[in-house]
Structures are given as structure tokens and as C-alpha cells.
Motif scaffolding. Structure first.
Motif, PDB file in Angstrom:
ATOM      1  N   THR A 448      31.993 -16.962  32.666  1.00  0.00           N
ATOM      2  CA  THR A 448      30.502 -16.882  32.956  1.00  0.00           C
ATOM      3  C   THR A 448      30.113 -18.336  33.321  1.00  0.00           C
ATOM      4  N   VAL A 449      29.612 -18.509  34.687  1.00  0.00           N
ATOM      5  CA  VAL A 449      29.180 -19.873  35.057  1.00  0.00           C
ATOM      6  C   VAL A 449      27.459 -19.783  35.243  1.00  0.00           C
ATOM      7  N   VAL A 450      26.610 -20.259  34.494  1.00  0.00           N
ATOM      8  CA  VAL A 450      25.090 -20.161  34.589  1.00  0.00           C
ATOM      9  C   VAL A 450      24.705 -21.533  35.158  1.00  0.00           C
ATOM     10  N   ARG A 479      31.824 -14.445  36.837  1.00  0.00           N
ATOM     11  CA  ARG A 479      30.721 -13.957  37.145  1.00  0.00           C
ATOM     12  C   ARG A 479      29.617 -15.390  37.215  1.00  0.00           C
ATOM     13  N   TYR A 480      28.848 -15.219  38.270  1.00  0.00           N
ATOM     14  CA  TYR A 480      27.851 -16.450  38.641  1.00  0.00           C
ATOM     15  C   TYR A 480      26.519 -15.945  38.117  1.00  0.00           C
ATOM     16  N   VAL A 481      25.638 -16.777  37.367  1.00  0.00           N
ATOM     17  CA  VAL A 481      24.272 -16.451  36.931  1.00  0.00           C
ATOM     18  C   VAL A 481      23.435 -17.441  37.266  1.00  0.00           C
ATOM     19  N   VAL A 482      22.113 -17.131  37.828  1.00  0.00           N
ATOM     20  CA  VAL A 482      21.242 -18.254  37.974  1.00  0.00           C
ATOM     21  C   VAL A 482      19.999 -17.983  37.139  1.00  0.00           C
ATOM     22  N   ARG A 483      19.512 -19.301  36.519  1.00  0.00           N
ATOM     23  CA  ARG A 483      18.027 -19.348  35.990  1.00  0.00           C
ATOM     24  C   ARG A 483      17.230 -20.283  36.749  1.00  0.00           C
ATOM     25  N   HIS A 484      15.937 -20.132  36.575  1.00  0.00           N
ATOM     26  CA  HIS A 484      15.047 -20.867  37.286  1.00  0.00           C
ATOM     27  C   HIS A 484      14.723 -22.309  36.187  1.00  0.00           C
ATOM     28  N   LEU A 485      14.700 -23.418  37.010  1.00  0.00           N
ATOM     29  CA  LEU A 485      14.255 -24.668  36.311  1.00  0.00           C
ATOM     30  C   LEU A 485      13.338 -25.418  37.373  1.00  0.00           C
ATOM     31  N   PRO A 486      12.297 -25.103  37.784  1.00  0.00           N
ATOM     32  CA  PRO A 486      11.540 -25.705  38.678  1.00  0.00           C
ATOM     33  C   PRO A 486      11.114 -27.190  38.074  1.00  0.00           C
ATOM     34  N   LEU A 487      11.291 -28.143  38.845  1.00  0.00           N
ATOM     35  CA  LEU A 487      11.167 -29.601  38.540  1.00  0.00           C
ATOM     36  C   LEU A 487       9.611 -29.943  39.317  1.00  0.00           C
ATOM     37  N   ASP A 488       8.649 -29.490  38.530  1.00  0.00           N
ATOM     38  CA  ASP A 488       7.353 -29.352  39.251  1.00  0.00           C
ATOM     39  C   ASP A 488       6.921 -30.932  39.266  1.00  0.00           C
ATOM     40  N   ASP A 489       7.248 -32.033  38.802  1.00  0.00           N
ATOM     41  CA  ASP A 489       6.779 -33.259  38.973  1.00  0.00           C
ATOM     42  C   ASP A 489       7.322 -33.954  40.117  1.00  0.00           C
ATOM     43  N   VAL A 490       8.695 -33.542  40.644  1.00  0.00           N
ATOM     44  CA  VAL A 490       9.403 -34.085  41.898  1.00  0.00           C
ATOM     45  C   VAL A 490       9.365 -32.703  43.097  1.00  0.00           C
ATOM     46  N   HIS A 491       9.307 -31.777  42.550  1.00  0.00           N
ATOM     47  CA  HIS A 491       9.127 -30.614  43.493  1.00  0.00           C
ATOM     48  C   HIS A 491       8.038 -29.598  43.309  1.00  0.00           C
ATOM     49  N   LEU A 576      29.193 -23.579  31.214  1.00  0.00           N
ATOM     50  CA  LEU A 576      30.464 -22.813  31.499  1.00  0.00           C
ATOM     51  C   LEU A 576      31.019 -22.082  30.262  1.00  0.00           C
ATOM     52  N   ASP A 577      30.791 -20.567  30.189  1.00  0.00           N
ATOM     53  CA  ASP A 577      31.115 -19.990  29.135  1.00  0.00           C
ATOM     54  C   ASP A 577      30.292 -20.310  28.126  1.00  0.00           C
ATOM     55  N   GLY A 578      29.024 -20.473  28.184  1.00  0.00           N
ATOM     56  CA  GLY A 578      28.041 -20.654  27.353  1.00  0.00           C
ATOM     57  C   GLY A 578      27.824 -22.035  26.856  1.00  0.00           C
ATOM     58  N   VAL A 579      28.601 -23.089  27.337  1.00  0.00           N
ATOM     59  CA  VAL A 579      28.456 -24.376  26.827  1.00  0.00           C
ATOM     60  C   VAL A 579      28.136 -25.447  28.038  1.00  0.00           C
ATOM     61  N   ARG A 580      27.389 -26.400  27.638  1.00  0.00           N
ATOM     62  CA  ARG A 580      26.526 -27.066  28.722  1.00  0.00           C
ATOM     63  C   ARG A 580      27.915 -27.824  29.629  1.00  0.00           C
ATOM     64  N   HIS A 581      27.810 -27.964  30.787  1.00  0.00           N
ATOM     65  CA  HIS A 581      29.010 -28.902  31.339  1.00  0.00           C
ATOM     66  C   HIS A 581      28.329 -30.323  31.430  1.00  0.00           C
ATOM     67  N   ARG A 582      29.235 -31.350  31.329  1.00  0.00           N
ATOM     68  CA  ARG A 582      28.900 -32.952  31.695  1.00  0.00           C
ATOM     69  C   ARG A 582      29.718 -33.135  32.705  1.00  0.00           C
ATOM     70  N   GLY A 583      29.041 -34.238  33.271  1.00  0.00           N
ATOM     71  CA  GLY A 583      29.906 -34.965  34.277  1.00  0.00           C
ATOM     72  C   GLY A 583      29.678 -34.251  35.713  1.00  0.00           C
ATOM     73  N   PRO A 584      30.523 -34.607  36.572  1.00  0.00           N
ATOM     74  CA  PRO A 584      30.371 -34.070  38.091  1.00  0.00           C
ATOM     75  C   PRO A 584      30.136 -32.783  38.018  1.00  0.00           C
TER      76      PRO A 584
END
Length: 611
Positions: A448-450, A479-491, A576-584
Motif C-alpha cells: 500500500t502506497v499512501v 494499491r495507491y491511496v491519496v490523502r489531502h495535505l493542503p499547504l495553506d501558507d504557500v498554496h 510505504l506499507d504504513g511507514v513514512r518514506h525518507r529520502g528521494p
């Protein structure tokens, strides 16, 4: 660090610190061995360069301290400019606490040194003001919390302030016999660097030429060139990469793919260079040589003191030695901790998420590792050999004591106060819920990729084709999942765009709106959103009503709250599978990370069941 080559290990912060420690031990052993005369003669070797009527005549030791080390301070200046332009010093709320802490982390050690050794060596207070950033971060990686990226950012920001003040002190306090003519040339070089930045010159060669001239003028002027290196780095512009520049480079590479010609390849190289700021390019080129060559050579040239014949006993009995130890160890802990506490009480800002008071004090202790800057000031501040030896012994003792003290504080903070981490959360919270989340792929997919995304973010997955490439590689295994994170201060338009996507979801058209919004990122005003809704065939009356529905605005806010709880602070952020990805976060890197997880699970079948 299993699986890493020796070169890759050395390029890590802990590897670079161990290399520096090894070179320091080598210098001490060499200087106290039967071959000590060879050590002394090596660094006394005269080296002269004539350029017209100008003559640069120094021994090898001074070529290292006044020549090679300029690269070190130039890289520091580049890093400071990056932090000011796009990093942790960009926002007032982020920089005030480390600025106050870093300032007191310079003032208090100087006062402690003067209180202990001011009667014997009042000019030596500059030895204790600096922190060796490379050593600090390397030792942090060895003795600090297993996950400490937020603490690392705080300490890096603090050390930026520390380095800036320390270099200013070196350039002003420890420069003698200043010559006006060369100093005016140096000032003109700084003006040229400023003009190059204003003209948005993207090629690195003009900057390099001016910096070389600046160094020569500073040496001739009698000012220590460390300040020239720092100021030059500060004047090299840094900026975030723009999506338009990336797309232009991509089109150039497509032309090369179709016609692999030398002239086309040259255009590709130029296009790639223009897409990255000259600051970042110079930093990338110099960072490795500076940490793996320049600083170790400096340590080899300066840490080798002859402690035979009672010299060690004399140093241990010298007030200068213990003034340096007290200034670096006690002064840094007290100054940085007090500065942090005072800034927090004054409500100037907040500590980074995940960083507790124990971690701050532990980091303050490690800041007592002065090494590079301290040894440089020792060379400038003391003409007397015995005093210089005593100060150098103090720097080395302080390095060991500060490391052990930092380790002890981190241990107490972990065991007694539960500070097991100094980082953002890494686990996806809450877990994926197919009834609520937007999921593309099979429910029983192996991976699962979020992605937390912002519809105005130019580097989110849809803009780079991320989801399509993952599906092309893994098929139904992802499977690919999206969630919202609008960056109001810049967007500013991102939040309403996210609500529009949720309004489309109520009519079963989320992914169509998702694609539509990313295809028209420059058109996200309310009227534009209505046009997008019409284009994908939505009922506009219902869309308008849903766009104003408080429940949908709360739905987007809930996603943003889940991002905060999961450690996502910018977009795109992937789990990635519930763990935050670091790096590129390019497709190739994510594919490699998922494949690595598969290999681990194949070797340990119980891992998947545990996760």
C-alpha cells in the motif's frame, strides 16, 4: 550499516566522524613516535606561489589552515544561505529559538573561559566559541536517539548561528596588520558576487573565479580568509527547484534521446545545471571532498602535539587547558540550554515536533565538541608553544568529555523520561480505511502506497506519473491511496481544490477530478473549479452545494490532522506499507524500497504477519 561500501560508510555523518577521530589519533601517535621529526618537518615545508608581483609564501601548515580550510568555511556559508533561503532559518518562528540558543552558546562559553583562564590567556576566549558541526552530527548519530532527524535539524540550525558568529570573531579579532589595498579588492569581490546573484547567473565558473580572487586578496590583506569563505558562501544564491525548469530539462533530454549528438548533450547538461541553484550544485560538489579530505587533513596538521618530556603533565596542570574544557563543556551546555529555555519562556517559537528537553540538553552537551574551529583559533591565538599545547589538549579533552556527557544525558532522557526518539512520527495514523480513503487498486494488494498531496504542489505524484509507474511495475501487487495535505501558507488555493475533489467523490468522480486538477494547476480559482466540474460531467448545482458543505471542509482538515499525526510536514510525503518514506521520492526509489521490503519478508515470512 550493513551492505554499504567503505566509500558509502565514510559519506555518512557517523562514518565521517569516525574518520576524523581516526585521523586525530594518527596525528597524536605520529607526533609522539620516533618519527615525530618527520611530522614537524612535513608541516614546516615551505610552499610559495608567485602570481605577477604577488607572492603567496607559507609553510604547508598555513596552506592547510589558510587555504584548504577556506573551502570548509565556504561550504558552511553555502549551508547558511540555503537555510536562510529555503530551510529552517526561512521563517521567523523556526529560527528565533536556535538563534537565541546559538548566540548564548557563544557568549556563555567565552565568559566561562575568561572566568577560569582569563588571567593567564585573555586572548584565548575564541577557542571555546565554535562547534564542529560535522563532529557534532556524527557523534549524535552514534550516541543520540535512534531516530533524531528533528533534533538534527534543530542542532544544525543552531550550529549555523554558532559558525557564523565564530567565523566573524576569527576574522575580526584574530586578524593583524591589515592592508587597506587588498582589503578593498576583497570588498569589490564580495560586491561582484552579490551582482552575480542579482543577475541570476546560473553558471558556477564565474563564482569560483571570484572566490579564488577573494581568497587571494584576503590573504594579502592580512585578514584571516575564513571570513572570506563564509561571506562568499552567503552570497551564492540558493533557491528551490522550479517545476518549469525540470520540465525544460526533460524536454532537452528527450531531444538527446532522439538525437544523441555532442551539441545536444551539452544543451542537456546546461539545462540540468540551470534547474538546480548554483548554491546547491557547488555544495554537492564540495561537500564530499571537504568532509573526507579537507577536514581530515586539517586534523592531521593540527592535532599532532608532542606530549613527551612532561608536556602532558604541564598541560594538565595549566589553567588554559581547564579553561578550554570548562568553556566548551560547561559553557555550551549552560549557554544553549539557558538560551532555549529563555526563548521558549518568551514565546519566541517552539521546539521541533518530537524533540524533548532531554534531547536539547544532550545536543547542547555534544555542542562542546569544538575541534575544527577551536584548533584553528588555537593556531591564531597563541604564539607560545606551551600555551598552544595546553589549549589543544583542552580541546581534545573537551571533545571526549562532551561526547560522554551527551551519551549519558541521552541515556537518562530515554530511560527516565521516555524520550526514545527526537523525530517526527513515522507510522501512518490512522491506517488505510477503504470505506473512507481514496484507493486505487486491489483491496488485498501486497503493498500500500499512501501519498499526502497538495493540488498546487508541482512535485506531487500525478505531476510526475508516480502512480502509473508503480502500477506498471507491480501490477495488482500495489494499491495507491491519496490523502489531502493542503499547504495553506504557500498554496492558498489548495484547500478549496481538495474540497472540490471531495465534492466530485460524492458523485463518484474523485479520480477524474484528481487528474483534472493536476492537469490545470494554474487554474484553481472557484470559477475554474466549476469549469473543471463541468468538464468531467458533474451535476453543477450539487457540486456548488457540496463545495460549501462544512462536512467536506472538515474531511480535508481531518486528512491534514492525520498528516500531522503521521509525521508528514510537506508534499508529497509517501508512506510505504504504513511507514513514512525518507529520502528521494522518485518512482525508481519507491520501487526499490518496496522491493527491498519484499526481500526482507521473503527472508522472514513472519514479518508480514507481525506488520
Amino acid at each position: 550499516m550493513p551492505g554499504l561500501s567503505l566509500r558509502e560508510r565514510l559519506r555518512t555523518e557517523s562514518g565521517a566522524a569516525l574518520l576524523l577521530l581516526g585521523v586525530t589519533v594518527l596525528a597524536l601517535v605520529w607526533a609522539n613516535s620516533p618519527l615525530s621529526a618527520a611530522y614537524t618537518h612535513l608541516w614546516e615545508t615551505p610552499v610559495s606561489i608567485d602570481v605577477g608581483d604577488l607572492r603567496f609564501d607559507m609553510d604547508l601548515h598555513h596552506w592547510v589552515n589558510d587555504g584548504l580550510m577556506v573551502l570548509f568555511f565556504f561550504v558552511v556559508g553555502l549551508e547558511v544561505r540555503q537555510e536562510l533561503a529555503i530551510g529552517s532559518l526561512r521563517q521567523r518562528s523556526q529560527r528565533l529559538i536556535p538563534v537565541v540558543a546559538g548566540t548564548l552558546g557563544v557568549v556563555v562559553p567565552a565568559l566561562v573561559f575568561l572566568a577560569v583562564a582569563g588571567g593567564d590567556a585573555p586572548h584565548g576566549w575564541g577557542v571555546v566559541v565554535g562547534t564542529d558541526t560535522a563532529f557534532l552530527l556524527g557523534i549524535l548519530a552514534l550516541v543520540g536517539p535512534a531516530m533524531s532527524s528533528q533534533l538534527r535539524v534543530f542542532l544544525l540550525t543552531l550550529s549555523v548561528v554558532d559558525d557564523f558568529l565564530a567565523v566573524g570573531i576569527i576574522g575580526v579579532v584574530y586578524s593583524e596588520d591589515v592592508r587597506v589595498g587588498p582589503l578593498l579588492v576583497a570588498a569589490a569581490c564580495l560586491g561582484v558576487l552579490w551582482l552575480l546573484g542579482r543577475m541570476r547567473e546560473w553558471r558556477s565558473a564565474p563564482y569560483v573565479v571570484v572566490v579564488v580572487v577573494l581568497w587571494g586578496a584576503t590573504v594579502q590583506a592580512g585578514v584571516h580568509p575564513s571570513i572570506a569563505g563564509m561571506l562568499a558562501g552567503l552570497l551564492v544564491p540558493a533557491a528551490a527547484t522550479q517545476r518549469s525548469d525540470v520540465l525544460h530539462a526533460k524536454s532537452l533530454f528527450r531531444a538527446y534521446w532522439q538525437s544523441p549528438d555532442a551539441s545536444v548533450a551539452r544543451n542537456v547538461q546546461a539545462g540540468l545545471a540551470r534547474s538546480i541553484s548554483v548554491n546547491h550544485r557547488l555544495h554537492e560538489v564540495l561537500r564530499g571532498p571537504v568532509s573526507l579530505v579537507v577536514v581530515p587533513v586539517f586534523a592531521l596538521a593540527n592535532a599532532g602535539i608532542d606530549l613527551r618530556g612532561g608536556a602532558l603533565g604541564d598541560a594538565l596542570g595549566s589553567v588554559i587547558t581547564w579553561g578550554v574544557v570548562a568553556g566548551l563543556v560547561v559553557g555550551k551546555v549552560v549557554g544553549i540550554s539557558l538560551g532555549t529555555w529563555a526563548a521558549l519562556r518568551a514565546r519566541l517559537g517552539a521546539l521541533p515536533d518530537g524533540v524533548g528537553p532531554g534531547s536539547v540538553v544532550g545536543g547542547a552537551a555534544l555542542s562542546g565538541i569544538g575541534f575544527t574551529v577551536s584548533l584553528l583559533v588555537v593556531d591564531l591565538a597563541f604564539d607560545d608553544t606551551a600555551a598552544a599545547q595546553a589549549a589543544t589538549v583542552g580541546v581534545l579533552i573537551a571533545m571526549a568529555v562532551a561526547s560522554l556527557l551527551g551519551w549519558a544525558i541521552f541515556t537518562v532522557a530515554r530511560v527516565r523520561y521516555g524520550e526514545t526518539s527526537a523525530d517526527l512520527p513515522t507510522t501512518l495514523t490512522p491506517a488505510v480505511d477503504p470505506e473512507r480513503d481514496h484507493v486505487k487498486g486491489e483491496p488485498d494488494a501486497a503493498h500500500t502506497v499512501v501519498e499526502y498531496l497538495d493540488f498546487q504542489c508541482p512535485f506531487c505524484a500525478r505531476a510526475t506519473g508516480m502512480g502509473a509507474e508503480l502500477h506498471e511495475h507491480f501490477g495488482d501487487r500495489v494499491r495507491y491511496v491519496v490523502r489531502h495535505l493542503p499547504l495553506d501558507d504557500v498554496h492558498p488555493e489548495a484547500h478549496l481544490a481538495a474540497v472540490a475533489a471531495e465534492a466530485a467523490h460524492r458523485q463518484g468522480r474523485f479520480w477524474e477530478m484528481h487528474d483534472q486538477l493536476f492537469s490545470h494547476q494554474s487554474r484553481l480559482e472557484p470559477d475554474d473549479l466549476r469549469e473543471h466540474a463541468a468538464e468531467i460531467g458533474l451535476d453543477l448545482e450539487r457540486f456548488d452545494a457540496d463545495l460549501a458543505d462544512v462536512a467536506l471542509h472538515e474531511r480535508v482538515a481531518d486528512d491534514a490532522a492525520s498528516a500531522a499525526a503521521s509525521g508528514a510536514r510537506g508534499t508529497p510525503t509517501f508512506f510505504l506499507d504504513g511507514v513514512r518514506h525518507r529520502g528521494p521520492h522518485d518512482a525508481r526509489t519507491l520501487i526499490a524500497a518496496l522491493e527491498a521490503r519484499e526481500r526482507v519478508e521473503e527472508a522472514d515470512p513472519a514479518r508480514r504477519r507481525r506488520s
